[in-house]
Design a protein around this motif. Structure first.
Motif, PDB file in Angstrom:
ATOM      1  N   THR A  51      40.181  41.075  39.508  1.00 19.47           N
ATOM      2  CA  THR A  51      39.483  41.029  38.241  1.00 19.47           C
ATOM      3  C   THR A  51      40.065  39.893  37.436  1.00 19.47           C
ATOM      4  OG1 THR A  51      39.251  43.406  38.327  1.00 19.47           O
ATOM      5  CG2 THR A  51      38.801  42.357  36.227  1.00 19.47           C
ATOM      6  N   PHE A  52      41.303  39.719  37.571  1.00 14.00           N
ATOM      7  CA  PHE A  52      41.895  38.450  37.187  1.00 14.00           C
ATOM      8  C   PHE A  52      42.851  38.088  38.299  1.00 14.00           C
ATOM      9  CE2 PHE A  52      45.776  40.583  36.112  1.00 14.00           C
ATOM     10  CZ  PHE A  52      45.387  41.750  35.500  1.00 14.00           C
ATOM     11  N   TRP A 106      39.640  44.605  43.384  1.00 14.30           N
ATOM     12  CA  TRP A 106      39.814  44.952  41.982  1.00 14.30           C
ATOM     13  C   TRP A 106      40.964  44.188  41.363  1.00 14.30           C
ATOM     14  CZ3 TRP A 106      43.834  48.471  40.184  1.00 14.30           C
ATOM     15  CH2 TRP A 106      44.788  48.740  41.182  1.00 14.30           C
ATOM     16  N   LEU A 107      41.992  43.948  42.179  1.00  8.59           N
ATOM     17  CA  LEU A 107      43.127  43.201  41.660  1.00  8.59           C
ATOM     18  C   LEU A 107      42.734  41.789  41.300  1.00  8.59           C
ATOM     19  CD1 LEU A 107      46.084  44.367  43.883  1.00  8.59           C
ATOM     20  CD2 LEU A 107      46.015  44.387  41.408  1.00  8.59           C
ATOM     21  N   ALA A 154      35.673  45.278  31.217  1.00 12.27           N
ATOM     22  CA  ALA A 154      36.891  44.501  31.449  1.00 12.27           C
ATOM     23  C   ALA A 154      36.618  43.013  31.282  1.00 12.27           C
ATOM     24  CB  ALA A 154      37.413  44.779  32.856  1.00 12.27           C
ATOM     25  N   LEU A 155      37.595  42.296  30.763  1.00  8.36           N
ATOM     26  CA  LEU A 155      37.459  40.851  30.624  1.00  8.36           C
ATOM     27  C   LEU A 155      37.369  40.216  32.006  1.00  8.36           C
ATOM     28  CD1 LEU A 155      37.711  38.348  28.622  1.00  8.36           C
ATOM     29  CD2 LEU A 155      40.094  38.260  29.350  1.00  8.36           C
ATOM     30  N   VAL A 188      37.702  44.166  27.197  1.00 15.01           N
ATOM     31  CA  VAL A 188      39.049  44.690  27.040  1.00 15.01           C
ATOM     32  C   VAL A 188      39.902  44.161  28.189  1.00 15.01           C
ATOM     33  CG1 VAL A 188      40.356  46.835  27.125  1.00 15.01           C
ATOM     34  CG2 VAL A 188      38.196  46.768  25.910  1.00 15.01           C
ATOM     35  N   LEU A 189      41.151  43.875  27.914  1.00 16.40           N
ATOM     36  CA  LEU A 189      42.035  43.444  28.992  1.00 16.40           C
ATOM     37  C   LEU A 189      42.276  44.598  29.953  1.00 16.40           C
ATOM     38  CD1 LEU A 189      44.795  41.349  27.174  1.00 16.40           C
ATOM     39  CD2 LEU A 189      43.012  40.519  28.709  1.00 16.40           C
ATOM     40  N   HIS A 190      42.251  44.273  31.224  1.00 19.99           N
ATOM     41  CA  HIS A 190      42.448  45.322  32.234  1.00 19.99           C
ATOM     42  C   HIS A 190      43.604  44.929  33.138  1.00 19.99           C
ATOM     43  CE1 HIS A 190      41.977  47.923  35.594  1.00 19.99           C
ATOM     44  NE2 HIS A 190      41.432  47.021  36.364  1.00 19.99           N
ATOM     45  N   ASP A 191      44.533  45.841  33.287  1.00 18.37           N
ATOM     46  CA  ASP A 191      45.674  45.591  34.165  1.00 18.37           C
ATOM     47  C   ASP A 191      45.540  46.459  35.419  1.00 18.37           C
ATOM     48  OD1 ASP A 191      49.296  46.099  33.826  1.00 18.37           O
ATOM     49  OD2 ASP A 191      48.052  45.330  35.461  1.00 18.37           O
ATOM     50  N   PRO A 192      45.146  45.856  36.538  1.00 13.54           N
ATOM     51  CA  PRO A 192      44.912  46.648  37.742  1.00 13.54           C
ATOM     52  C   PRO A 192      46.167  47.317  38.275  1.00 13.54           C
ATOM     53  CG  PRO A 192      44.224  44.359  38.052  1.00 13.54           C
ATOM     54  CD  PRO A 192      44.940  44.422  36.766  1.00 13.54           C
ATOM     55  N   ALA A 212      49.114  39.402  37.416  1.00 11.10           N
ATOM     56  CA  ALA A 212      49.385  40.797  37.076  1.00 11.10           C
ATOM     57  C   ALA A 212      50.878  41.000  36.933  1.00 11.10           C
ATOM     58  CB  ALA A 212      48.857  41.711  38.167  1.00 11.10           C
ATOM     59  N   VAL A 260      35.090  46.874  36.578  1.00  9.89           N
ATOM     60  CA  VAL A 260      36.034  47.697  37.341  1.00  9.89           C
ATOM     61  C   VAL A 260      35.279  48.915  37.854  1.00  9.89           C
ATOM     62  CG1 VAL A 260      38.258  48.897  37.304  1.00  9.89           C
ATOM     63  CG2 VAL A 260      37.824  47.068  35.677  1.00  9.89           C
ATOM     64  N   ARG A 276      47.534  37.931  31.167  1.00 10.64           N
ATOM     65  CA  ARG A 276      47.743  37.312  32.462  1.00 10.64           C
ATOM     66  C   ARG A 276      46.575  36.476  32.944  1.00 10.64           C
ATOM     67  NH1 ARG A 276      50.560  42.932  32.627  1.00 10.64           N
ATOM     68  NH2 ARG A 276      48.821  43.242  31.221  1.00 10.64           N
ATOM     69  N   GLN A 277      45.354  36.952  32.690  1.00  9.83           N
ATOM     70  CA  GLN A 277      44.212  36.179  33.191  1.00  9.83           C
ATOM     71  C   GLN A 277      44.183  34.799  32.564  1.00  9.83           C
ATOM     72  OE1 GLN A 277      41.793  39.644  32.323  1.00  9.83           O
ATOM     73  NE2 GLN A 277      40.283  38.862  33.744  1.00  9.83           N
ATOM     74  N   ARG A 323      43.112  36.614  21.063  1.00 13.99           N
ATOM     75  CA  ARG A 323      42.599  37.952  21.289  1.00 13.99           C
ATOM     76  C   ARG A 323      42.848  38.427  22.705  1.00 13.99           C
ATOM     77  NH1 ARG A 323      38.647  41.592  19.080  1.00 13.99           N
ATOM     78  NH2 ARG A 323      38.120  43.072  20.717  1.00 13.99           N
ATOM     79  N   TYR A 324      42.692  37.499  23.649  1.00 16.33           N
ATOM     80  CA  TYR A 324      42.784  37.894  25.051  1.00 16.33           C
ATOM     81  C   TYR A 324      44.048  37.383  25.722  1.00 16.33           C
ATOM     82  CZ  TYR A 324      38.134  39.711  24.485  1.00 16.33           C
ATOM     83  OH  TYR A 324      37.052  40.442  24.067  1.00 16.33           O
TER      84      TYR A 324
END
Lengths: 426, 681
Positions: free
Chosen positions: A9-10, A6-7, B478-479, B462-466, A15, B409, A222-223, A218-219
C-alpha cells in the motif's frame, strides 16, 4: 486500482524505515564498521564490491554446472571438459569451462520452495516470504554494513526486471537499489532539458516543495518519506560527473562484442563499469530460465549468452585488477527436474541445484558438494540457501553471526543464520 | 524515447519550449520585445521545425467512444440505503475501538478522488469547474452514476482485471490473445455479472477468436497444474499452490486434494480436436493409443495439416518464410475442448494415502458440486462449484477484492491468501459485503456504486501501517499512490484532447485476418502462406507497435489510454517504471517509489509533452486571461484552486522568472512534481 501486496500500500521498506532507524540504526552501523575494521588487514582479502547475477526462472542444473553424462536424464545436452580435471559442464558453457579454476561451483544446494516468487525472495533475502515483514535483500545489507564508496552514485543498482525485488525491506529507503531497466539505455532522464538552467531547475523544485507543504505535513510518514528521500537522490544523481558510469556506449565496441549483445552480456558490462566507479553492489537480472518446454532449444540460446557474459566479466575484472576485490555470484532460485517432461522441457525442482561463486574471498577451482547420480537430491555436503548466503556474507567480511532485531522483535542474521562453506572460502 | 546520455546535438525539447514561449507571448499579449526574444531564441536553436503532437490526439472524439451499459438511476435509494448499512457497521467498529472518522472530503477533494477511482484519471479542467460550480444537491451521486457508465470506467476497470488475469497479447508466442483482451473489455462495458463471466471463462470451448473467453484457459496452456493454482487463488482467494508438490507446509491442503481438484480441468485439450494432444498424466501406451485413434478418425485432415506444417518448416529453414508462419499455423491449431482423461498422481508421490501414478477422481476442496451441474462434464462441474451462490468463499473473495480496490486495504490481506491464521480484520463487515454481492447478483459495478456512496469512502485518506498489530479501522480510505495506469492516464488527459485515438483490435476484426481452417478440404500451403502474410501485415507485433508509434506517437510515446496499449510494455516505458506489471505474475503491479520514476517526471519527454502547443493544458492556459493562469493550472493539475498564500507565491514566482511564459512552465512542472499529485488523499 489494486496493489499486489497489502504491504505495498506504500513501500514496504518504509514501513520499518522509521522504526528501524530508531531501534537498529543508532547501534548498528558503528558496531558493524568496527567489526569490519577489525577484519581488514588480517586474513584473505574480502570483497569490496559484489556483482550478483540472478538467473530468474530457475536455471537447470543438469544442463549447466552439474550434468550427468551417459544418463537418460541428461537428454540432448552434451558435456565439455573444464579446466578442472574430472569436472564437466554443459556444452553451452565453453568459456566458463575454461575458467573453472576461478570458480567455486556449489552443486549440492537445495531449497524448500518450488515457486518462483518465494524461491527468489528466499535466495535474495535468506528468509521465507511472509506477510508481516519485508526482509532486506542481501545487497541492501551489504551496503548498510559496508557503506557507500561513491558520493553521488547509488550504492546499489539493479539491472533488468526488478519488479518483484524485495529491495531494502525494513532498512532505510536510501538502501533501495536503483533500477536500470535496459543496460543499453542506462539511467534515463538524468539530464535537464537544454533550455532549463540549473538555477531554474532548483527554482522549480523549491516551488514544488512549497506547494506540497500542507500535503506533506498532513501525510507525513513512511509512504511520503520514500519519495522525499528519492527526490534528493535523484537530484544528486543528476548533478554527478560520475553518471557516465551508466553509459556503456563509452566502451570500445570490441569490449562490448566480447560480452555479447544479450541482456546479460550488456548487464555484466554495465556492472563492471559501475563497480569501477564505486557502486558497492550491482545485481543483474537475467530471466527466461523457466524452461518447461523445449529445454534443449532454449538452453542453446540462453546458455552461451550467460557463458560469454559471465566469462568475459571474470576476465575483464581480472585484467583490471578488480577480481580480487569483487565477489561475483551466479544464483538462481532452484533447479529443474532431471526427468524431461512431455513438452521436451524440465519442470521445477527445489531438490537440488547449482550456484557459483568467484572472486574476492573465494577459492577458485573448487567444486563443493555433490548431487546424486540422477541430479535429484544432494548426496554429499548438502548446502541450504542460508548456508550459501552466509558464505557470501563471509566472503564480504560481514558479521554473519551477529543477531539483529527486526522492528517486530524477531531476530535475524545477514545470510539467514546458515553455516559458511569453508570449502569455498579463500 | 529517452535520449542517450551525453548526446552532443541539441535536444529537441529545447525547440519545443522555445516555440511554446513565443506562441504564448503571441497569444497572451502582443509584445514586440517578447517576440524578438523568442525569435532570437529560435535562431539559437537552429531554426528547427516545431514538434507537433499527433493529429489524432489534438481533436476531441467526434462520437461516443464505446457503448457502455447504462446505470439504473432508479436504484438511487437502494444504493444509498446499502451505503448507510455499511457506514453504520463501521461506526459501530469505530465506537468499539474509540477511534473517530476522518474529515469528510470537500468537493474539490471528492471530484479528484472519484474520477481517479472510477474513471482512472484526474478530471479535466472543465469537468472540475463544472462540478465545483454546480449547485445541485445530488451532484455527487449524479457524478458517480455518470462516471460508472463512461468509457473511462471501462478503461480503468480493464486495467484492474488485466493485472489480475495477466492480460497480454502474446504471452505465449503461438497463441494470439487479442480477441480475449477485447472480450474482457467488452464484458466490462456490458456489465456482465461476475459469476456468469467467470463461469464462461472456465468452460469456454473453441478457437480463441471464435470464443474469446477461451483466453482464460489458454493463458496457462501447457501448465494444467498451475492453472488450478491460479484459478483458486484469483477467484477463491486461497493459495493451494504449495500443495502441488507436497502437503502444504502451513495450511491444511494436501497434495492429494490438489490433484483431486486438478482432475476436473487437467483433461482440457488445447489443440484442435482430432489431433493427438500430449497430455500430462497419460502413460506412453495411452498416448500412443490416443494418437492412433485420433489419426484414424481424422486421417485426411491430419495428413493435410502435417503436410502444410512440413512445408512451412522447410520454407522457414530455407529462409523463404519467417518463424511467424509456424506460430500462425499453431495458433490456428489451438482450440479448447473437453477431453475425458485421467489425472495420475506424480511418480514421486510420497504419502501413504495413495500410490504414485494412481489415478485420482475429481473432488472439490469444500462443499459439493451443485446438483444441477452433476451431469455436466468435468470443467462444467468445476465451474459450477466455483461460481455457485452457495460457495460463500467466491462471493467473499470478490467482496474483499473490490473493497480493497476502493478503500486501499482488504479485510483479509493479501486478498488471495485467506487462511485460518490470517483472519479478517472485520469479519462481520466482510460477511455483510459478501451478502451484498449476492443480493446484487454479482453486479460488481453496482457493488462499487454502493461502496463509493458511503460516507466513509468520502472522507480524507488516512495513513495505514500494514505492520501495525492493531487492525485498520477504515476511519477513511487508506492513503495510496496513483497506480501506474492512473498516473499515465492523468498525464494523457493533460496532453491529449482525444485520449482514445485508437482502440485495441476487436475479436471480429482479428478473426477476419487470423482465422484459417487447416482441416478444410482444399486448404493448401500456398493459401496458408498468403493468409499469414495478410495477417502479419496488420497484426505482427512489431509492425503493429511501429504503426501505433507512427500514427499516435510523440517522441516515442504512444499517446493513448493505458488500457489500449499493447502489453507488456518495454521495461523503460513510463508505465513500467511506475510499476505496471509485465503481466507474467498475478497482480504484478506495484506502487513502490524508485529513482527512475522521479527522473522521468523531472526530465522525461512525457512531462515536457505538456508544454507543447496543442496540448490540453497549454490550450487551457492560453484560453484564459494571463492573470487567471495560476488558478487554471492548479485546477487542471491538482483539481483545486490555490490557497490565497499559494496563489500569491505562484504569481510572484511567475513574475520573477526569466519570462512570464517560463514562469508558467515552471508552475506546471512544479505541480506535476508534488507528492500531492501522485497520491490520492
Amino acid at each position: 486500482m489494486t496493489h499486489h501486496h497489502w504491504l505495498d500500500t506504500f513501500s514496504r521498506r518504509e514501513a520499518f524505515g522509521h522504526v528501524a532507524r530508531a531501534t537498529l540504526g543508532v547501534g548498528l552501523l558503528p558496531a558493524v564498521s568496527r567489526q569490519l575494521e577489525a577484519a581488514e588487514g588480517s586474513g584473505p582479502k574480502r570483497a569490496k564490491n559484489i556483482i550478483y547475477l540472478m538467473m530468474q526462472g530457475a536455471m537447470s542444473h543438469l544442463d549447466t554446472f552439474d550434468p550427468k553424462p551417459g544418463r537418460e536424464e541428461q537428454g540432448e545436452t552434451k558435456t565439455i571438459q573444464t579446466k578442472t580435471p574430472g569436472i564437466v559442464f554443459g556444452q553451452s558453457l565453453e568459456k566458463l569451462a575454461s575458467l573453472s579454476d576461478r570458480l567455486a561451483v556449489v552443486r549440492s544446494l537445495s531449497t524448500e520452495t518450488g515457486a518462483h516468487e518465494q524461491g527468489q525472495y528466499l535466495m535474495r533475502t535468506s528468509y521465507p516470504m511472509i506477510n508481516s515483514i519485508r526482509h532486506p535483500a542481501f545487497g541492501s545489507w551489504a551496503v548498510h554494513a559496508m557503506g557507500k564508496i561513491s558520493k553521488d552514485l547509488p550504492s546499489y543498482v539493479l539491472v533488468g526486471n526488478g519488479n518483484d525485488h524485495p529491495g531494502a525491506g525494513f532498512l532505510d529507503p536510501s538502501l533501495t537499489p536503483v533500477p536500470v531497466a535496459d543496460p543499453m539505455k542506462g539511467l534515463e532522464n538524468t539530464k535537464r532539458p537544454g533550455y532549463l538552467s540549473e538555477e531554474n531547475f532548483d527554482r522549480r523544485l523549491a516551488l514544488a516543495d512549497r506547494i506540497d507543504r500542507d500535503f506533506k505535513q498532513r501525510y507525513a510518514g513512511r509512504q511520503l518519506d520514500a519519495y522525499n528521500q528519492l527526490y534528493k537522490d535523484a537530484v544528486r544523481l543528476m548533478g554527478s560527473v560520475d553518471l557516465k558510469a551508466f553509459d556503456i556506449a563509452q566502451e570500445k565496441p570490441a569490449v562490448r562484442e566480447r560480452y555479447g549483445d544479450s541482456k546479460v552480456g550488456l548487464g555484466c558490462l554495465l556492472a563492471r563499469r559501475l563497480v569501477e566507479s564505486g557502486v558497492r553492489c550491482v545485481e543483474v537480472e537475467f530471466g527466461g530460465w523457466d524452461m518447461h518446454r523445449d529445454v534443449f532449444e532454449e538452453m542453446d540460446e540462453k546458455g552461451p549468452q550467460l557463458d560469454r557474459a559471465m566469462g568475459t566479466l571474470l576476465e575483464d575484472l581480472e585484467q583490471r585488477g578488480l577480481l580480487a576485490s569483487t565477489l561475483v555470484v551466479l544464483a538462481t532460485e532452484f533447479g529443474r527436474t532431471p526427468r524431461i517432461n512431455e513438452n521436451a522441457g524440465r519442470d521445477h525442482h527445489p531438490g537440488v541445484f547449482s550456484c557459483v561463486l568467484a572472486g574476492a574471498g573465494v577459492q577458485g577451482g573448487v567444486v563443493y558438494g555433490q548431487s546424486d547420480e540422477q541430479g535429484f537430491r544432494p548426496e554429499k555436503d548438502a548446502v541450504s540457501v542460508t548456508d550459501f548466503n552466509t558464505t557470501i556474507a563471509a566472503a564480504c567480511g560481514l558479521p554473519y553471526e551477529k543477531e539483529f532485531h527486526a522492528p517486530n522483535g524477531r531476530p535475524f542474521k545477514i545470510g539467514g543464520g546458515g553455516k559458511p562453506i569453508t570449502g569455498v572460502l579463500a | 524515447m529517452a535520449m542517450p546520455l551525453m548526446k552532443t546535438a541539441m535536444p529537441r525539447t529545447v525547440t519545443c519550449l522555445l516555440v511554446l514561449s513565443s506562441l504564448l507571448a503571441v497569444g497572451a499579449k502582443p509584445n514586440a520585445t517578447g517576440s524578438a526574444k523568442a525569435a532570437r531564441a529560435a535562431k539559437r536553436a537552429g531554426q528547427q521545425q516545431p514538434i507537433k503532437l499527433p493529429a489524432a490526439v489534438l481533436e476531441e472524439p467526434s462520437g461516443p467512444v464505446m457503448a457502455v451499459a447504462p446505470i439504473d438511476r432508479g436504484r438511487r435509494t437502494q444504493v444509498e440505503k446499502a451505503a448507510e448499512g455499511i457506514d453504520s457497521l463501521l461506526a459501530k467498529q469505530w465506537e468499539k475501538h474509540q477511534v473517530s472518522a476522518s474529515t469528510p472530503l470537500n468537493d474539490a477533494q471528492f471530484v479528484r478522488r472519484i474520477y481517479l477511482e472510477i474513471a482512472g484519471r484526474i478530471p479535466t479542467f472543465d469537468e472540475t469547474v463544472r462540478f465545483l460550480d454546480s449547485k445541485s444537491g445530488t451532484k455527487r451521486a449524479d457524478l458517480i452514476d455518470d462516471l460508472l457508465e463512461s468509457p473511462d470506467y471501462v478503461s480503468h476497470t480493464y486495467n484492474f482485471w488485466a493485472d489480475i488475469l495477466r492480460l497480454a497479447e502474446r504471452p505465449q508466442k503461438d497463441v494470439f490473445f487479442e480477441p480475449y483482451l477485447d472480450w474482457v473489455k467488452r464484458s466490462i462495458a456490458a456489465n456482465r455479472p461476475f459469476d456468469e463471466w467467470v463461469h464462461e471463462m472456465l468452460t469456454a470451448d473453441g478457437k480463441i477468436w471464435e470464443n474469446p473467453a477461451t483466453g482464460y484457459q489458454l493463458r496457462d496452456k501447457g501448465m494444467p497444474l498451475p492453472y488450478v493454482d491460479n484459478t483458486v487463488r484469483v477467484f477463491l482467494g486461497t493459495q493451494i499452490g504449495c500443495a502441488q508438490c507436497h502437503d502444504h507446509p502451513f495450511d491444511s491442503w494436501t497434495q492429494h486434494q490438489f490433484y483431486e481438484l486438478a482432475a476436473f480441468t487437467s483433461g482440457t485439450r488445447m489443440r484442435l480436436g482430432g489431433l493427438p494432444a500430449k497430455k500430462s498424466g497419460m502413460t506412453r501406451e495411452e498416448m500412443k493409443q490416443a494418437s492412433k485413434d485420433a489419426r484414424e478418425k481424422n486421417a485426411e485432415a491430419f495428413r493435410q495439416i502435417k503436410e502444410i506444417s512440413q512445408q512451412a518448416q522447410e520454407q522457414i529453414r530455407a529462409k523463404k518464410a519467417d518463424n511467424g508462419l509456424r506460430l500462425f499455423i499453431n495458433a490456428n491449431l489451438t482450440s479448447v475442448s473437453s477431453q475425458t482423461g485421467k489425472l495420475l498422481l506424480p511418480h514421486d508421490y510420497q504419502y501413504d494415502d495413495d500410490k504414485p501414478l494412481a489415478a485420482v477422481s475429481p473432488k472439490v476442496l469444500w462443499g459439493e458440486v451443485p446438483t444441477d451441474a452433476k451431469s455436466e462434464d468435468n470443467r462444467g462441474q468445476f465451474a459450477a462449484w466455483l461460481t455457485s451462490r452457495d460457495n460463500r468463499q467466491f462471493a467473499r473473495t470478490i467482496a474483499n477484492r473490490m473493497w480493497r480496490k476502493v478503500m486501499g486495504v482488504g479485510f483479509v490481506e493479501p486478498v488471495d491468501d485467506f487462511r485460518e491464521d490470517n483472519p479478517a480484520s472485520n469479519p462481520e463487515l466482510l460477511e455483510h459485503l459478501a451478502d451484498l454481492v449476492l443480493a446484487l447478483d454479482f453486479d460488481l459495478r453496482e457493488f462499487v456504486r454502493v461502496l463509493v456512496s458511503t460516507s466513509t469512502y468520502q472522507r480524507r485518506a488516512v495513513l495505514h501501517d500494514p505492520t501495525s498489530p492493531s487492525p485498520f479501522h477504515f476511519t477513511g480510505p487508506a492513503l495510496r499512490r496513483l497506480t501506474a495506469e492512473q498516473l499515465w492516464d492523468s498525464i494523457i488527459v493533460l496532453i491529449a484532447h482525444n485520449e482514445w485515438p485508437f482502440q485495441r483490435p476487436t475479436a471480429e476484426a482479428f478473426e477476419k485476418l487470423a482465422d484459417i481452417d487447416l482441416t478444410a478440404a482444399g486448404t493448401t500451403y500456398a493459401k496458408v502462406e498468403k493468409a499469414y502474410e495478410t495477417f502479419s501485415d496488420t497484426y505482427n507485433v512489431n509492425r503493429y507497435r511501429a504503426r501505433l508509434q507512427k500514427q499516435y506517437g510523440f517522441q516515442g510515446q504512444v499517446l493513448a489510454r493505458a488500457s489500449e496499449l499493447p502489453t507488456p510494455l518495454p521495461l523503460g516505458h513510463f508505465l513500467r517504471q511506475f510499476g505496471q506489471s509485465d503481466r507474467e505474475s498475478i497482480e504484478g503491479g506495484r506502487t513502490v517509489a524508485t529513482v527512475p520514476q522521479i527522473l522521468s517526471m523531472f526530465n522525461g519527454t512525457i512531462t515536457h509533452s505538456m508544454l507543447v502547443p496543442g496540448s490540453v493544458i497549454h490550450d487551457e492556459v492560453m484560453s484564459h486571461e494571463p492573470k487567471a493562469a495560476v488558478d487554471v493550472i492548479f485546477v487542471a493539475i491538482l483539481s483545486h484552486r490555490p490557497s490565497p498564500e499559494d496563489r500569491s507565491f505562484a504569481i510572484a514566482e511567475i513574475r520573477s522568472a526569466d519570462t512570464p511564459q517560463a514562469g508558467v512552465g515552471n508552475l506546471i512542472w512544479a505541480l506535476l512534481n508534488t507528492r500531492e499529485f501522485i497520491f490520492i488523499q
